[in-house]
Design an enzyme around this catalytic site. Structure first.
Site, mmCIF file in Angstrom:
data_model
loop_
_atom_site.group_PDB
_atom_site.id
_atom_site.type_symbol
_atom_site.label_atom_id
_atom_site.label_comp_id
_atom_site.label_asym_id
_atom_site.label_seq_id
_atom_site.Cartn_x
_atom_site.Cartn_y
_atom_site.Cartn_z
ATOM 1 N N THR A 195 -4.510 -34.950 18.414
ATOM 2 C CA THR A 195 -4.904 -35.982 17.875
ATOM 3 C C THR A 195 -4.993 -37.067 19.091
ATOM 4 O O THR A 195 -5.316 -38.245 18.885
ATOM 5 C CB THR A 195 -3.884 -36.726 16.836
ATOM 6 O OG1 THR A 195 -2.473 -36.372 17.205
ATOM 7 C CG2 THR A 195 -4.234 -35.929 15.540
ATOM 8 N N HIS A 412 -21.897 -12.256 -3.779
ATOM 9 C CA HIS A 412 -20.339 -12.887 -3.497
ATOM 10 C C HIS A 412 -20.412 -14.437 -2.883
ATOM 11 O O HIS A 412 -19.815 -15.292 -3.608
ATOM 12 C CB HIS A 412 -19.590 -11.992 -2.575
ATOM 13 C CG HIS A 412 -18.274 -12.509 -2.217
ATOM 14 N ND1 HIS A 412 -17.083 -12.106 -2.859
ATOM 15 C CD2 HIS A 412 -17.536 -13.454 -1.647
ATOM 16 C CE1 HIS A 412 -16.138 -12.463 -2.476
ATOM 17 N NE2 HIS A 412 -16.309 -13.433 -1.724
ATOM 18 N N GLU A 413 -21.150 -14.590 -1.843
ATOM 19 C CA GLU A 413 -21.287 -15.940 -1.317
ATOM 20 C C GLU A 413 -22.408 -16.899 -2.291
ATOM 21 O O GLU A 413 -21.968 -18.091 -2.473
ATOM 22 C CB GLU A 413 -21.694 -15.851 0.089
ATOM 23 C CG GLU A 413 -21.138 -14.956 1.134
ATOM 24 C CD GLU A 413 -19.779 -15.552 1.203
ATOM 25 O OE1 GLU A 413 -19.477 -16.792 1.210
ATOM 26 O OE2 GLU A 413 -18.966 -14.655 1.633
ATOM 27 N N HIS A 416 -19.658 -18.124 -4.973
ATOM 28 C CA HIS A 416 -19.192 -19.328 -4.504
ATOM 29 C C HIS A 416 -19.837 -20.652 -4.525
ATOM 30 O O HIS A 416 -19.492 -21.459 -5.054
ATOM 31 C CB HIS A 416 -18.496 -19.049 -3.023
ATOM 32 C CG HIS A 416 -17.417 -18.236 -2.732
ATOM 33 N ND1 HIS A 416 -16.388 -18.211 -3.709
ATOM 34 C CD2 HIS A 416 -17.219 -17.190 -2.037
ATOM 35 C CE1 HIS A 416 -15.355 -17.290 -3.149
ATOM 36 N NE2 HIS A 416 -15.987 -16.436 -2.280
#
Length: 616
Positions: A195, A412-413, A416
């Site tokens: 950061t 599968h994708e 999603h």
């Protein structure tokens, strides 16, 4: 000291070097023949063996008697009327004898002087010398050599406001002293890795134009007891000599953890180092003009004595940058690049939520590398997008997949993506790919539209449904017997998310707003000892049942969504098999039931307009 050794060497060389007189070296037999032939005028016998003489012609010679004694030599010389004289063999001078006797003592004295100089800091102390254990490892950057200023720090404006008073004090301390006030002794910079804590500390030193001592917390502790405390003392002594100055200790949690939790109690080397640091920061002797800055992302483990007023008076939270901060950080790093006209820092900032300053610097560097690989003269937006994909999803890897594996990965994708698009409050789908990246055979990438600082239970359960979308799609299309291990990572994430919902965040109606989590363990006598929350067996069973209920509810929701949108699932899987990667604009068309155009750069002969798709 070296001059003494050189003088002794030359003295020895001078005493042992024979005189450079030109003399003929003859054998003893030849010498006897010369005497018998009446050619020798005089001889001088030196010691027992050496004969130096002169011929009647005036030439000089020398020879060496090979026998212990020659009883005939004296008779031969006197019979031939040779003038005979003698003298004893010369030994070393008295001065040389004294030097040879005292030479070992001179060597020991020189070695002792060299060791003492090392111990006092000469002869390379602090640079790996044999007695440099107690020397500080802090690296000093003088004011003129530190080019980092507040202009180089972007995206953390609130933090800059909190540290600017240190610069004012270092530049004009009388302004504070006239009013009776004292500047804080130090500031603790807290935040996630990358950061900009170290950069902020350098900027304070650069703005104040004072020496900057930087060191890591782990550099204090060694295997030898007392070394860490000695290094702390030495570091503060150096800082006082160069006051006003700044000491920056990175990863202070390596030496500043709670006392009493380590091995050995108060005799622990780390605790002795911490005790010395506490004394130096606020002991009987003041450290006027020395400001201590430290950085850590584990403030929860720091000893309370470090955080009290008089030591680290200020606690500066360095957060992940928001969208405006990311834009400013990107512009700082883009100054070093040759950019194309299509590069927009704000668009990139919107697409990189959760990125730290270090991540954004890496994004700019990766984009430049992509441009260089493509032999481009300027870095374009496409290079930044490729760099973002590499950072978020991993680098593409070449892998030979069978058609069956490719089809299963595509469904599968697609599972999603479809579930993620149709559940409420889910992050939008950014990109879907069946190109292997990292350890995954395919990736569905979701990106939030804005920064989120709190999350609702509705959003959390939508994430659970989306995680199970891939597993459900495999079961729905190929059957339960064909389900693979590809969803193992999804199941792990979903289980952890459900457990946090129940045991940490208190978002379960059945278990109520109670924290059931296990606290972080401590180390005692070299073993990890976990401190558990008091919990009955029935409560633990209830937690497990509630986790199972939440998981099953979202699994069934994902199954229903895919059954109701089976056409869209088939269309998206077909597009993935054909194009391998689809992006947000194409996903929008697929969700409307339209076949999308090929992705940009895809090798297709012609592009067609989006059309309605019918059938399964």
């Amino acid at each position: 000291m070296w001059a003494v050794f050189v003088a002794v060497f030359f003295l020895l060389l001078t005493n042992y070097t024979p005189e450079r007189v030109v003399q003929e070296q003859v054998s003893y037999s030849e010498f006897v023949d010369k005497v018998e032939s009446d050619q020798v005028a005089s001889v001088m016998i030196v010691g027992d063996r050496t004969i130096m003489g002169q011929y009647k012609s005036g030439a000089s010679f020398t020879t060496y008697i090979p026998f212990i004694a020659d009883p005939q030599l004296a008779r031969r010389l006197t019979d031939r009327n040779v003038i005979v004289s003698g003298k004893p063999a010369e030994g070393p001078s008295l001065l040389l004898q004294m030097l040879i006797s005292w030479l070992p003592f001179f060597i020991l004295i020189g070695l002792w002087v060299w060791i003492m100089r090392q111990a006092q800091g000469g002869g390379g102390m602090g640079k790996g010398g044999p007695l440099s254990f107690g020397r500080s490892r802090a690296k000093m950057t003088s004011g003129g050599n530190n080019k980092v200023t507040f202009k180089d720090v972007a995206g953390i404006d609130e933090c800059l406001d909190q540290v600017k008073e240190f610069v004012d004090f270092l530049k004009n301390p009388k302004k504070f002293q006239q009013l009776g006030g004292t500047i804080p002794k130090g500031a603790l910079l807290m935040g996630s890795p990358g950061t900009g804590k170290t950069l902020l500390a350098k900027a304070v030193a650069g703005e104040a134009d004072v020496p900057f001592f930087s060191i890591s917390g782990s550099d204090f502790v060694e295997m030898f007891v007392g070394v860490g405390a000695a290094r702390v003392r030495d570091m503060f002594e150096q800082a006082k000599k160069h006051a006003p100055s700044i000491i920056f200790i990175d990863e202070i949690d390596a030496v500043g953890r709670h006392r009493g939790a380590g091995v050995g109690g108060g005799n622990d080397e780390r605790e002795q180092t911490l005790n010395q640091l506490l004394v130096e920061m606020d002991g009987f002797e003041g450290n006027e003009g020395v400001i201590v800055l430290a950085a850590s992302n584990r403030i929860d483990v720091l000893d309370p004595a470090l955080l009290r007023p008089g030591r680290f008076d200020r606690r500066v939270e360095v957060p992940l940058p928001d969208i405006r901060g990311r834009e400013k950080i990107l512009k700082v790093h883009m100054k070093k690049l040759t950019l194309a006209k299509d590069v927009d820092a704000m668009i990139l900032a919107r697409g990189t939520p959760g990125f730290s300053g270090a991540d954004l610097a890496n994004l700019a560097n990766e984009a430049a590398l992509f441009a260089a690989k493509g032999n481009k003269r300027k870095v374009s937006m496409s290079h930044f997008n490729s760099a973002k994909d590499k950072i978020l999803m991993g680098a593409e890897r070449s892998m030979a997949m069978s058609e069956d594996e490719k089809k299963l990965t595509a469904y599968h994708e697609a599972g999603h993506a479809v579930v993620g698009r149709l559940v409420p409050e889910h992050d939008p789908v950014y990109k879907v790919s069946i190109i292997p990246r990292g350890r995954a055979l395919g990736v569905t990438m979701f990106l939030p539209e804005k920064d989120h600082y709190s999350v609702s239970i509705r959003k959390l359960e939508s994430q659970l449904s989306g995680l199970y979308g891939g597993r459900v799609a495999e079961e729905l299309i190929f059957g339960k017997d064909a389900v693979t291990t590809g969803a193992s990572n999804d199941i792990e994430k979903a289980t952890e998310l459900a457990r946090n919902i129940v045991s940490i965040w208190g978002l379960s109606d059945k278990m109520g707003p109670i924290n059931y989590s296990t606290e972080e363990g401590e180390v005692f006598l070299g073993k990890s000892v976990a401190k558990h929350r008091d919990m009955s067996d029935s409560t633990a069973q209830s937690i497990d049942k509630e986790i199972h209920t939440i998981v099953d509810r979202n699994y069934q929701r994902a199954l229903k969504i895919l059954k109701d949108n089976i056409k869209i699932l088939h269309l998206m899987a077909d597009c993935l098999i054909k194009y391998e990667t689809i992006e947000q604009d194409q996903i929008d068309l697929i969700m409307e039931g339209k076949e999308p155009n090929p992705p940009e750069g895809w090798n297709d002969d012609e592009k067609k307009e989006p059309t309605e798709v019918s059938g399964d």
